[in-house]
Scaffold this motif. Sequence first.
Motif, PDB file in Angstrom:
ATOM      1  N   ASP A 103      25.594  -2.929 -32.464  1.00 39.14           N
ATOM      2  CA  ASP A 103      25.297  -2.444 -30.946  1.00 39.14           C
ATOM      3  C   ASP A 103      23.776  -1.881 -31.925  1.00 39.14           C
ATOM      4  N   GLY A 104      23.761  -2.506 -32.959  1.00 43.79           N
ATOM      5  CA  GLY A 104      22.202  -2.135 -33.740  1.00 43.79           C
ATOM      6  C   GLY A 104      22.470  -1.142 -35.141  1.00 43.79           C
ATOM      7  N   THR A 105      23.539  -0.197 -34.802  1.00 40.00           N
ATOM      8  CA  THR A 105      23.105   0.497 -35.437  1.00 40.00           C
ATOM      9  C   THR A 105      23.318   0.595 -37.105  1.00 40.00           C
TER      10      THR A 105
END
Length: 200
Positions: A103-105
Motif C-alpha cells: 500500500d506504499g507504507t
Amino acid sequence: MARTHSGKGTIVRMWRWRSNPLRRHSDVIEAWIVLVTSTLAVVFGGLAGLMAAQAVDTGLSAQAARAHAVPAVLTVDAPSSPAAIGGSGGERVSAAVRWTTADGTVHTGRAKVLPGAPAGTRVSVWTDRTDHVVSAPVTGTEATLEAALAGALVAPSVGVAVWAAGRVARTRLDRRRMADWDAEWQQVGPQWGNLSGGRG
C-alpha cells in the motif's frame, strides 16, 4: 521379578501368574502392577510423543503461515563482526533495514544480515501480519526434524513417569507385604520356638 528358582534349581518363569503354595495375593497384585505399568508406559509414551511432535509441527506451520518475506534495503552499513548467530544462514549481525509494503507504507526495523554489508544492500526480511520483523520460519526438513526431536524427548519422559508411578505402587506393596510377614511371624515365631524346644 518375573522369574524365580524352583527347588530343583530350574528357573520358573512368570511364577506370579501360576498357582503355587508360595504365591500370595500381593504377588498377584504386583504382577498386575508390572503388566499394567509396562503397557501404559509404552502406550502413553508413544501417544505423548506423537502429540508433542504434532503440536510442534502445527505451531511451526502456523508460524510460517503468519510470516512472509519482503524485499528491503539496509539503511546503514552492517557491523563487520557478528553480534549473534543465525540459524541455517550462519553468522549474522543485526542492522537497520527499510521496506515498503504493497500500500506504499514505508516501514523500518532491524534484521539479521551478513556482516559488513554496505548501506543500500538489498536483503530479504520476514515480517508478520502487523509488518514487524520476525525470524525466518522453520520449514521443510528442519521443521520435520524439530517435530521428531520433540516427540523423541517427550515419549521416554512420559514413559519413565508412568514407570515411576508403578514403582511407587510396588514399593508401597512391598512395605505392606513386609508388615504382613512380620505380623505372621509374631504369631508363628513363638510356636516355632516351642516346637524346637520340645524336640530338644
